[in-house]
Design an enzyme around this catalytic site. Structure first.
Site, PDB file in Angstrom:
ATOM      1  N   GLY A  98      62.071  12.694 110.758  1.00 52.93           N
ATOM      2  CA  GLY A  98      62.202  11.356 109.845  1.00 52.93           C
ATOM      3  C   GLY A  98      63.054  10.490 110.870  1.00 52.93           C
ATOM      4  O   GLY A  98      62.844  10.364 112.085  1.00 52.93           O
ATOM      5  N   LYS A 141      63.985   7.194  98.444  1.00 52.57           N
ATOM      6  CA  LYS A 141      64.373   7.863  97.104  1.00 52.57           C
ATOM      7  C   LYS A 141      64.760   9.140  97.131  1.00 52.57           C
ATOM      8  O   LYS A 141      64.708   9.951  98.024  1.00 52.57           O
ATOM      9  CB  LYS A 141      62.856   7.644  97.313  1.00 52.57           C
ATOM     10  CG  LYS A 141      62.056   6.787  97.215  1.00 52.57           C
ATOM     11  CD  LYS A 141      60.537   6.937  96.421  1.00 52.57           C
ATOM     12  CE  LYS A 141      59.331   5.577  96.326  1.00 52.57           C
ATOM     13  NZ  LYS A 141      58.060   6.279  96.362  1.00 52.57           N
ATOM     14  N   ARG A 177      56.372  14.130 120.136  1.00 54.06           N
ATOM     15  CA  ARG A 177      55.928  15.168 119.926  1.00 54.06           C
ATOM     16  C   ARG A 177      55.372  16.053 121.424  1.00 54.06           C
ATOM     17  O   ARG A 177      54.786  17.157 120.916  1.00 54.06           O
ATOM     18  CB  ARG A 177      54.676  15.255 118.588  1.00 54.06           C
ATOM     19  CG  ARG A 177      55.947  14.804 117.481  1.00 54.06           C
ATOM     20  CD  ARG A 177      54.590  15.155 116.544  1.00 54.06           C
ATOM     21  NE  ARG A 177      55.643  15.209 115.144  1.00 54.06           N
ATOM     22  CZ  ARG A 177      55.143  14.682 113.719  1.00 54.06           C
ATOM     23  NH1 ARG A 177      54.427  14.904 114.097  1.00 54.06           N
ATOM     24  NH2 ARG A 177      55.711  15.139 112.635  1.00 54.06           N
ATOM     25  N   GLY A 220      58.547  16.444 107.683  1.00 54.96           N
ATOM     26  CA  GLY A 220      58.048  16.776 105.893  1.00 54.96           C
ATOM     27  C   GLY A 220      58.617  18.616 106.217  1.00 54.96           C
ATOM     28  O   GLY A 220      59.172  19.336 105.370  1.00 54.96           O
TER      29      GLY A 220
END
Ligand code: AMP
Length: 399
Positions: free
Chosen positions: A358, A202, A31, A381
């Site tokens: 991610g 999920k 980053r 996200g």
């Protein structure tokens, strides 16, 4: 970034929320590296750079006496590394806003760099507080938002602050531009077939993405833990695999919708199953619909790898979000590895591939394939929400 930086104090919001080890050493500086082009461009244009970022969640992890754990969360941990990367001294101010910050900014000359303290030391930051944003805005003549990883947050330094700069006094940074451009390449008029690979733990985290994809992707490949909720929707037996019981109905609806509209959903026909969640567990390859009692699916199987690779290799646009298995454990990393290689092979043949943030980014880096795909997003996200079709506050505030 068409602003004139000459003799301007340029407030840049970056996302320097990097992982640190116990000795506060940076373990992955992706980053930081991603924000360097913007910082360099401002310096080259004759501006002075004032950097703002958050690091972790300091107000959620206070000391026992209720004070901020400054030792752990100070952005000063990054000063020397940033200095090295820019080959220039970076000054640090122990405030984000306040008298000291204003004085440090006032003394800052063209070509100099000032790193401000963690924006999240201020209570108003995550509340998007306008008063705090106004104080931040006073520090710069110009504002640049290059914090894609935090663009889905309506915070003072990412969104509210932009309102205090008129058009022509604010801009996205180069990283932000690249992230938006690459995401739009998938969303707007992509070359087809468009294949989305969705994995991870999920279904519940990726419902909106899946719903969105059904309407515009040609193929949706589902792997990872979330595949077993789909297997149950098809009446399969999944043993101890990760299943969200309360999402089985939704998985049925998604399958039903996909069967009627454009996108085809591909599920792994077989899985690597294990007798416990452990790298040393016993392993077998079995149909994903017939997993033995007490066993669990932890990776896609050999046939699924072949099926998925074939679809990926014949795609023109590829979006990948989420690993195909528990790739952190070597025995269950092969599915993710094969898929990563297929994405790289398709890219080599001319496909556009976006690794959507991610854990799939961690996987592609672990395999050293980051330079063999078209674009690797820095925002997990944020990229997910962008692809879900949401307008991100950090982007909306610039308009
Ligand atoms: P996400 O953050 O939703 O992309 O999920 C990533 C996580 O999903 C990783 O930590 C993987 O280990 C985990 N994961 C992938 N496949 C499985 C699986 N079959 N069972 C349990 N966890 C999984």
């Amino acid at each position: 970034m068409k602003l004139d930086f000459k003799d301007q104090k340029v407030l840049i919001r970056v996302d320097f929320n990097v992982p640190l080890d116990a000795a506060y050493k940076i373990t992955d500086d992706t980053r930081i590296r991603a924000a360097l082009p913007t910082i360099r461009k401002v310096l080259k244009g004759g501006g002075a750079v004032i950097i703002m970022s958050h690091l972790g969640r300091p107000l959620k992890k206070l000391n026992e006496d209720g004070s901020i754990n400054k030792e752990k969360f100070t952005l000063n941990h990054l000063t020397s590394h940033l200095s090295k990367k820019l080959r220039k001294k970076v000054q640090f101010c122990e405030e984000t806003v306040g008298r000291k910050a204003s004085a440090a900014v006032k003394a800052l000359k063209a070509g100099e760099i000032l790193l401000l303290e963690n924006t999240r030391f201020n209570e108003g930051e995550t509340k998007g507080d306008e008063a705090l944003a106004k104080k931040m805005a006073k520090l710069g003549d110009l504002y640049i938002n290059d914090a894609f990883g935090t663009a889905h947050r309506n915070h003072a330094s990412t969104a509210a602050v932009a309102k205090f700069f008129k058009t022509g006094k604010k801009s996205f940074g180069l990283l932000m531009d690249a992230e938006i451009k690459n995401a739009n390449r998938v969303l707007n008029n992509p070359d087809r077939p468009l294949t989305a690979i969705v994995g991870g733990a999920k279904v519940s985290d990726k419902i909106l993405l899946l719903e969105q994809l059904i309407d515009f992707a040609d193929h949706i490949i589902v792997g990872g833990g979330m595949a077993y909720t789909f297997m149950r929707a098809l009446g399969g037996k999944t043993g101890n695999s990760l299943v969200e019981e309360d999402r089985i109905e939704l998985a049925k609806k998604l399958l039903d919708k996909a069967s009627k509209t454009g996108a085809t959903i591909h599920l792994p026909v077989d899985s690597v199953i294990a007798d416990k969640f452990d790298a040393k567990a016993k392993r077998e390859i079995k149909p994903s619909k017939r997993i033995k009692k007490g066993w669990m699916g932890l990776d896609i199987g050999t046939q699924a790898r072949k099926d998925f690779s074939k679809i990926i290799k014949s795609s023109k646009t590829i979006l990948w979000n989420g690993p195909m298995g528990v790739f952190e454990m070597k025995p269950f990393a092969n599915g993710t590895k094969t898929i990563a290689k297929a994405v790289a092979a398709a890219t080599k043949k001319g496909a556009f591939s976006l690794i959507g943030g991610g854990d799939s980014v961690a996987a592609i880096n672990q395999l050293d394939l980051a330079d063999q795909v078209s674009y690797v997003s820095t925002g997990g996200g944020a990229m997910l929400e962008f692809l879900e079709g949401k307008e991100l506050p950090g982007i909306a505030a610039m308009k």
